[in-house]
Design a protein around this motif. Structure first.
Motif, mmCIF file in Angstrom:
data_model
loop_
_atom_site.group_PDB
_atom_site.id
_atom_site.type_symbol
_atom_site.label_atom_id
_atom_site.label_comp_id
_atom_site.label_asym_id
_atom_site.label_seq_id
_atom_site.Cartn_x
_atom_site.Cartn_y
_atom_site.Cartn_z
ATOM 1 N N GLY A 97 20.987 6.682 4.461
ATOM 2 C CA GLY A 97 21.011 5.753 3.333
ATOM 3 C C GLY A 97 22.141 4.739 3.470
ATOM 4 O O GLY A 97 21.967 3.545 3.204
ATOM 5 N N TRP A 98 23.323 5.214 3.894
ATOM 6 C CA TRP A 98 24.465 4.292 4.061
ATOM 7 C C TRP A 98 24.257 3.380 5.259
ATOM 8 O O TRP A 98 24.705 2.219 5.241
ATOM 9 C CB TRP A 98 25.753 5.102 4.200
ATOM 10 N N PHE B 146 13.674 7.242 6.808
ATOM 11 C CA PHE B 146 14.325 7.771 5.600
ATOM 12 C C PHE B 146 13.280 8.337 4.645
ATOM 13 O O PHE B 146 13.446 9.437 4.111
ATOM 14 C CB PHE B 146 15.129 6.661 4.913
ATOM 15 N N ALA C 212 21.564 5.605 -1.592
ATOM 16 C CA ALA C 212 22.574 6.192 -0.693
ATOM 17 C C ALA C 212 23.608 6.983 -1.499
ATOM 18 O O ALA C 212 23.985 8.105 -1.122
ATOM 19 C CB ALA C 212 23.250 5.087 0.118
ATOM 20 N N THR D 19 19.107 12.162 5.629
ATOM 21 C CA THR D 19 19.048 11.171 4.546
ATOM 22 C C THR D 19 20.421 10.845 3.957
ATOM 23 O O THR D 19 20.640 9.720 3.503
ATOM 24 C CB THR D 19 18.121 11.666 3.417
ATOM 25 N N THR E 273 22.064 10.334 -2.694
ATOM 26 C CA THR E 273 21.977 11.395 -1.682
ATOM 27 C C THR E 273 23.345 12.039 -1.458
ATOM 28 O O THR E 273 23.455 13.255 -1.271
ATOM 29 C CB THR E 273 21.445 10.846 -0.349
ATOM 30 N N THR E 274 24.388 11.215 -1.497
ATOM 31 C CA THR E 274 25.739 11.762 -1.298
ATOM 32 C C THR E 274 26.155 12.605 -2.499
ATOM 33 O O THR E 274 26.782 13.663 -2.347
ATOM 34 C CB THR E 274 26.735 10.615 -1.082
ATOM 35 N N THR F 136 19.222 0.067 -2.661
ATOM 36 C CA THR F 136 19.614 0.781 -1.434
ATOM 37 C C THR F 136 20.946 1.492 -1.633
ATOM 38 O O THR F 136 21.106 2.658 -1.243
ATOM 39 C CB THR F 136 19.719 -0.204 -0.260
ATOM 40 N N GLU G 54 18.090 9.122 -7.089
ATOM 41 C CA GLU G 54 17.330 8.823 -5.874
ATOM 42 C C GLU G 54 15.885 8.491 -6.221
ATOM 43 O O GLU G 54 15.312 7.523 -5.707
ATOM 44 C CB GLU G 54 17.368 10.021 -4.928
#
Length: 446
Positions: A29-30, A58, A133, A25, A136-137, A129, A106
């Motif tokens: 996401g990216w 995802f 992303a 994930t 998650t990072t 989106t 998220e």
């Protein structure tokens, strides 16, 4: 079996299962944002069709990651009470930062990302989106901060056997964090690149030659081909950082027993800890010294300098070789795939089958590298502060063995179901993604 070893195996099994899904994930996401931005730029429907398929992957991976992560937090209390008792003043806030700044981010925007195509304007969906992303990072950032601090702790002082923070900037930006975070993020991107290439190749072999499949396939192959050289460079820098702060771990990775110059790079050996030597060595003379010290006469530390305080050698030694060997196979296949795509515009059937076979190669490399990192820290849980044995709860071995068996059984079933679901979705993929509010898709075009 020793209860502490059983508890370690149980936690290792939990985190091995959990890490599979964030590894997907974080980077997926990216990639989804890339698909969406390509559609916004070109108006080509193939990018939204690719988005529509991979956002399902995802969502499934995100759900598996959330559920599997809960069991680890339980184990902090049941199996490892000494961890929070000793370093909870540092670990607790870092885990809380992850929940507050990343997980909530998220959770809030995931719904818009998954179900907002026909309910919100296009720019809102693109923003959702991006935020998922980014979340998650950010989640990975806080977890890596904690793990890196456990490897190279600083910015604290001990009072009555309990760690207290004295400098949060030093804790967050501890010496190994930048290398570990970069290495992990690229590993995630490579995992996703091969998953996308593998499942797209599978769809291509099943007769789906749609522009969306071709676009996703090329994205996966080129992403892998471009990132692997970067990962090799970052891995080298990470290794040099580890040599500086955890030399015994590097000695185990190299299977090097005696400190000295001209240390060979061992391609294969069978480390014998009882005899403190290697059996059946096959190596390249002086290459380990050259890689680690950039000098064939460079002195490389040996395990005999750390008797009683170095990690178990075999799992670290072989884990490192599995990681590197898998990485080299990924390098060869991605570069060959990029070359063939450039020359012919499509893969050959045998090359497509090779990508299908390597769909989960990123998982193999990531797990092997994770074992090197975590087992290589032993006998410490927090280097120089807390040993693994000191943190373990006095739980009888039969209870640990029973719960471990239950975990392994459940994980085997879930992992089989997850992989089966991915290939089921690939076989059933197709159709047109519905248009978002205020946007009319042009006719599908190559």
């Amino acid at each position: 079996m020793d209860p502490t070893l059983l508890a370690r195996i149980q936690f290792g099994a939990n985190i091995s299962f959990h890490i599979l899904f964030p590894t997907i994930t974080i980077a997926l996401g990216w990639v989804l944002l890339f698909f969406k931005m390509q559609y916004n730029r070109t108006g080509n429907l193939k990018w939204m069709e690719a988005y529509g398929f991979w956002v399902k992957i995802f969502a499934l991976s995100f759900a598996m990651g959330v559920v599997s992560g809960i069991t680890m937090s339980f184990q902090f209390g049941t199996n490892w009470p000494g961890f929070m008792q000793t370093v909870g003043n540092i670990a607790g806030p870092l885990l809380a930062y992850e929940v507050m700044t990343a997980f909530f981010l998220e959770a809030v925007f995931l719904g818009i990302m998954l179900f907002g195509f026909r309910k919100v304007a296009g720019w809102v969906h693109t923003l959702a989106t991006f935020l998922v992303a980014f979340g998650t990072t950010l989640s990975a950032f806080w977890i890596i901060v904690l793990n890196s601090w456990m490897q190279t702790p600083q910015g604290f002082e001990m009072r009555d056997g309990v760690a207290h923070a004295t400098d949060w900037l030093a804790i967050v930006f501890n010496p190994s964090m930048p290398y570990r975070l970069t290495h992990m993020l690229i590993a995630s991107a490579l995992t996703v690149a091969f998953l996308i290439a593998g499942l797209s190749a599978y769809r291509w072999l099943k007769g789906d030659r749609s522009p969306a499949v071709q676009a996703a396939l090329k994205t996966g192959v080129w992403l892998a081909a471009l990132l692997i050289p970067v990962q090799i460079l970052v891995g080298d820098m990470h290794g040099l950082n580890t040599l500086e702060h955890q030399p015994q771990k590097v000695a185990a990775m190299e299977g090097n027993w005696e400190t000295g110059p001209k240390v060979p790079l061992l391609l294969f050996a069978w480390p014998d800890e009882a005899a403190r030597e290697n059996k059946a060595e096959i190596g390249i003379p002086s290459l380990a010294s050259l890689i680690l010290k950039h000098d064939v006469d460079g002195v490389v530390p040996g395990l005999n300098d750390y008797i009683g305080t170095h990690p178990p050698v075999k799992p670290v030694f072989f884990g490192f070789r599995v990681m590197v060997g898998t990485g080299l196979a990924m390098l060869a296949l991605s570069w060959l795939g990029a070359y063939v795509l450039t020359r012919k515009g499509r893969l050959t059937p045998w090359l497509a089958r090779a990508f299908v076979a390597m769909s989960f190669s990123g998982w193999v490399a990531t797990l092997a590298g994770w074992y090197v990192t975590e087992i290589g820290r032993q006998p410490w849980l927090v280097t120089g502060v807390l040993t693994t044995a000191q943190a373990a709860a006095p739980i009888p071995a039969p209870i640990l063995g029973l719960s471990l068996t239950a975990y392994l059984t459940v994980y085997a079933v879930l992992l089989t179901a997850y992989i089966s679901a991915l290939f089921y979705l690939a076989r059933k993929a197709g159709g047109i993604t519905p248009a978002p509010v205020g946007r009319v898709y042009p006719a599908a075009a190559e």
